[in-house]
Design a protein around this motif. Structure first.
Motif, PDB file in Angstrom:
ATOM      1  N   ALA A  86      55.949  32.245  45.705  1.00 56.72           N
ATOM      2  CA  ALA A  86      54.967  31.192  45.423  1.00 56.72           C
ATOM      3  C   ALA A  86      53.626  31.509  46.084  1.00 56.72           C
ATOM      4  O   ALA A  86      52.567  31.349  45.460  1.00 56.72           O
ATOM      5  CB  ALA A  86      55.495  29.847  45.902  1.00 56.72           C
ATOM      6  N   LEU A  87      53.661  31.961  47.317  1.00 58.19           N
ATOM      7  CA  LEU A  87      52.414  32.301  48.008  1.00 58.19           C
ATOM      8  C   LEU A  87      51.719  33.485  47.352  1.00 58.19           C
ATOM      9  O   LEU A  87      50.487  33.482  47.172  1.00 58.19           O
ATOM     10  CB  LEU A  87      52.685  32.597  49.482  1.00 58.19           C
ATOM     11  CG  LEU A  87      53.069  31.411  50.343  1.00 58.19           C
ATOM     12  CD1 LEU A  87      53.551  31.881  51.710  1.00 58.19           C
ATOM     13  CD2 LEU A  87      51.894  30.467  50.482  1.00 58.19           C
ATOM     14  N   GLY A  88      52.503  34.495  47.003  1.00 56.23           N
ATOM     15  CA  GLY A  88      51.920  35.656  46.322  1.00 56.23           C
ATOM     16  C   GLY A  88      51.323  35.286  44.972  1.00 56.23           C
ATOM     17  O   GLY A  88      50.217  35.718  44.628  1.00 56.23           O
ATOM     18  N   GLY A  89      52.044  34.465  44.205  1.00 56.11           N
ATOM     19  CA  GLY A  89      51.532  34.019  42.910  1.00 56.11           C
ATOM     20  C   GLY A  89      50.275  33.184  43.052  1.00 56.11           C
ATOM     21  O   GLY A  89      49.336  33.306  42.248  1.00 56.11           O
ATOM     22  N   THR A  90      50.225  32.328  44.076  1.00 55.09           N
ATOM     23  CA  THR A  90      49.039  31.498  44.321  1.00 55.09           C
ATOM     24  C   THR A  90      47.835  32.362  44.669  1.00 55.09           C
ATOM     25  O   THR A  90      46.728  32.142  44.155  1.00 55.09           O
ATOM     26  CB  THR A  90      49.318  30.493  45.461  1.00 55.09           C
ATOM     27  OG1 THR A  90      50.448  29.707  45.093  1.00 55.09           O
ATOM     28  CG2 THR A  90      48.124  29.604  45.718  1.00 55.09           C
ATOM     29  N   MET A  91      48.034  33.350  45.521  1.00 52.01           N
ATOM     30  CA  MET A  91      46.921  34.226  45.893  1.00 52.01           C
ATOM     31  C   MET A  91      46.413  35.031  44.693  1.00 52.01           C
ATOM     32  O   MET A  91      45.207  35.215  44.521  1.00 52.01           O
ATOM     33  CB  MET A  91      47.341  35.191  47.016  1.00 52.01           C
ATOM     34  CG  MET A  91      47.637  34.531  48.337  1.00 52.01           C
ATOM     35  SD  MET A  91      46.194  33.672  48.968  1.00 52.01           S
ATOM     36  CE  MET A  91      46.863  32.050  49.145  1.00 52.01           C
ATOM     37  N   ILE A  92      47.323  35.501  43.863  1.00 49.48           N
ATOM     38  CA  ILE A  92      46.918  36.243  42.665  1.00 49.48           C
ATOM     39  C   ILE A  92      46.154  35.325  41.713  1.00 49.48           C
ATOM     40  O   ILE A  92      45.109  35.706  41.159  1.00 49.48           O
ATOM     41  CB  ILE A  92      48.148  36.866  41.983  1.00 49.48           C
ATOM     42  CG1 ILE A  92      48.701  38.009  42.845  1.00 49.48           C
ATOM     43  CG2 ILE A  92      47.807  37.374  40.580  1.00 49.48           C
ATOM     44  CD1 ILE A  92      50.031  38.549  42.377  1.00 49.48           C
ATOM     45  N   TRP A  94      44.455  32.578  42.498  1.00 51.65           N
ATOM     46  CA  TRP A  94      43.138  32.280  43.074  1.00 51.65           C
ATOM     47  C   TRP A  94      42.200  33.473  42.931  1.00 51.65           C
ATOM     48  O   TRP A  94      41.011  33.310  42.686  1.00 51.65           O
ATOM     49  CB  TRP A  94      43.274  31.903  44.545  1.00 51.65           C
ATOM     50  CG  TRP A  94      43.745  30.492  44.758  1.00 51.65           C
ATOM     51  CD1 TRP A  94      43.961  29.549  43.803  1.00 51.65           C
ATOM     52  CD2 TRP A  94      44.053  29.887  46.003  1.00 51.65           C
ATOM     53  NE1 TRP A  94      44.400  28.386  44.383  1.00 51.65           N
ATOM     54  CE2 TRP A  94      44.459  28.562  45.735  1.00 51.65           C
ATOM     55  CE3 TRP A  94      44.043  30.324  47.312  1.00 51.65           C
ATOM     56  CZ2 TRP A  94      44.840  27.682  46.721  1.00 51.65           C
ATOM     57  CZ3 TRP A  94      44.421  29.449  48.315  1.00 51.65           C
ATOM     58  CH2 TRP A  94      44.808  28.133  48.026  1.00 51.65           C
ATOM     59  N   GLY A  95      42.730  34.666  43.111  1.00 55.82           N
ATOM     60  CA  GLY A  95      41.893  35.864  42.952  1.00 55.82           C
ATOM     61  C   GLY A  95      41.385  36.023  41.531  1.00 55.82           C
ATOM     62  O   GLY A  95      40.194  36.276  41.307  1.00 55.82           O
ATOM     63  N   PHE A  96      42.276  35.871  40.549  1.00 51.75           N
ATOM     64  CA  PHE A  96      41.834  35.955  39.156  1.00 51.75           C
ATOM     65  C   PHE A  96      40.892  34.805  38.815  1.00 51.75           C
ATOM     66  O   PHE A  96      39.933  34.971  38.059  1.00 51.75           O
ATOM     67  CB  PHE A  96      43.022  35.959  38.198  1.00 51.75           C
ATOM     68  CG  PHE A  96      43.671  37.300  38.068  1.00 51.75           C
ATOM     69  CD1 PHE A  96      42.937  38.438  37.779  1.00 51.75           C
ATOM     70  CD2 PHE A  96      45.042  37.426  38.219  1.00 51.75           C
ATOM     71  CE1 PHE A  96      43.531  39.671  37.667  1.00 51.75           C
ATOM     72  CE2 PHE A  96      45.651  38.658  38.109  1.00 51.75           C
ATOM     73  CZ  PHE A  96      44.898  39.789  37.830  1.00 51.75           C
ATOM     74  N   GLY A  97      41.193  33.619  39.377  1.00 54.36           N
ATOM     75  CA  GLY A  97      40.314  32.472  39.139  1.00 54.36           C
ATOM     76  C   GLY A  97      38.912  32.718  39.668  1.00 54.36           C
ATOM     77  O   GLY A  97      37.922  32.353  39.023  1.00 54.36           O
ATOM     78  N   ALA A  98      38.807  33.335  40.840  1.00 49.97           N
ATOM     79  CA  ALA A  98      37.494  33.629  41.407  1.00 49.97           C
ATOM     80  C   ALA A  98      36.723  34.627  40.541  1.00 49.97           C
ATOM     81  O   ALA A  98      35.490  34.564  40.458  1.00 49.97           O
ATOM     82  CB  ALA A  98      37.641  34.176  42.824  1.00 49.97           C
ATOM     83  N   LEU A  99      37.437  35.522  39.880  1.00 50.81           N
ATOM     84  CA  LEU A  99      36.776  36.497  39.015  1.00 50.81           C
ATOM     85  C   LEU A  99      36.373  35.917  37.666  1.00 50.81           C
ATOM     86  O   LEU A  99      35.340  36.262  37.112  1.00 50.81           O
ATOM     87  CB  LEU A  99      37.706  37.701  38.783  1.00 50.81           C
ATOM     88  CG  LEU A  99      37.971  38.611  39.967  1.00 50.81           C
ATOM     89  CD1 LEU A  99      39.015  39.650  39.610  1.00 50.81           C
ATOM     90  CD2 LEU A  99      36.680  39.295  40.401  1.00 50.81           C
ATOM     91  N   VAL A 100      37.200  35.027  37.137  1.00 49.46           N
ATOM     92  CA  VAL A 100      37.038  34.591  35.755  1.00 49.46           C
ATOM     93  C   VAL A 100      36.285  33.274  35.619  1.00 49.46           C
ATOM     94  O   VAL A 100      35.508  33.094  34.670  1.00 49.46           O
ATOM     95  CB  VAL A 100      38.438  34.498  35.090  1.00 49.46           C
ATOM     96  CG1 VAL A 100      38.349  33.963  33.688  1.00 49.46           C
ATOM     97  CG2 VAL A 100      39.121  35.839  35.091  1.00 49.46           C
ATOM     98  N   LEU A 101      36.510  32.332  36.518  1.00 49.12           N
ATOM     99  CA  LEU A 101      35.934  30.992  36.364  1.00 49.12           C
ATOM    100  C   LEU A 101      34.405  31.032  36.510  1.00 49.12           C
ATOM    101  O   LEU A 101      33.855  31.829  37.286  1.00 49.12           O
ATOM    102  CB  LEU A 101      36.553  30.040  37.378  1.00 49.12           C
ATOM    103  CG  LEU A 101      38.038  29.734  37.131  1.00 49.12           C
ATOM    104  CD1 LEU A 101      38.596  28.890  38.244  1.00 49.12           C
ATOM    105  CD2 LEU A 101      38.247  29.044  35.796  1.00 49.12           C
ATOM    106  N   PRO A 102      33.727  30.139  35.801  1.00 54.65           N
ATOM    107  CA  PRO A 102      32.257  30.217  35.760  1.00 54.65           C
ATOM    108  C   PRO A 102      31.547  29.724  37.026  1.00 54.65           C
ATOM    109  O   PRO A 102      30.424  30.135  37.305  1.00 54.65           O
ATOM    110  CB  PRO A 102      31.887  29.334  34.559  1.00 54.65           C
ATOM    111  CG  PRO A 102      33.014  28.378  34.421  1.00 54.65           C
ATOM    112  CD  PRO A 102      34.234  29.119  34.886  1.00 54.65           C
TER     113      PRO A 102
END
Length: 176
Positions: A86-92, A94-102
């Motif tokens: 769960a922690l690993g999935g959350t970090m991944i 959040w990382g993709f969200g930081a790259l993709v979200l406007p």
């Protein structure tokens, strides 16, 4: 040792000579046993499954999880792996969200802070508990790697201590 070999050799010679005397009058008799081999066609049978074969042979069916009693150690081990995933999935995420979200992170943080305080508290607990649980249980595993607390009594004791300390750490993280 040499005496035993001489006795064995003498017994072998007597048996061979007795066999020769018994075959002298019978031309069909020999010292070797005659064996006849004949080819037989293979029997075609329908392929049976593993369960059908076990039923045919009268083997019992394994009860699997129906009779298993969960123990503290197995539940803590399974939940340690689950919180790690769960922690690993959350970090991944959040990382993709930081790259993709406007928008940037502070804008999203401002949105979360505008929510109901009870909802924010639940969100904090939802994030803090897996972290504190995995952190405290990781320390417990490091102690095991050092060869400490490995008796059954100590394993259960450290399991309960880890649950209490992770609850305390969760409370501390929620209060921040």
């Amino acid at each position: 040792m040499a005496l035993n070999c001489i006795r064995f050799r003498g017994a072998l010679q007597r048996n061979v000579i007795a066999g020769l005397y018994n075959t002298v009058g019978n031309p069909n008799a020999s010292l070797a046993r005659a064996v006849s081999l004949r080819a037989a066609p293979a029997q075609e049978s329908a392929p049976e499954s593993h369960d059908e074969r076990n039923l045919r042979l009268g083997r019992p069916q394994s009860p699997h999880l129906t009779i298993y009693k969960f123990q503290l150690t197995s539940l803590l081990s399974i939940s340690h792996r689950a919180t790690g995933l769960a922690l690993g999935g959350t970090m991944i995420a959040w990382g993709f969200g930081a790259l993709v979200l406007p928008h940037s992170f502070p804008e999203y943080l401002a949105v979360v802070q505008s929510w109901n305080p009870a909802t924010v508290l639940m969100l904090k607990a939802f994030i803090a508990f897996p972290f504190s649980y995995h952190y405290c249980n990781g320390i417990r595993h490091l102690m095991w790697d050092l060869g400490r607390f490995l008796t059954i009594k100590e394993v259960y004791k450290t399991g309960y201590m880890m649950l209490i300390s992770s609850a305390i750490l969760t409370g501390i993280l929620i209060s921040l």
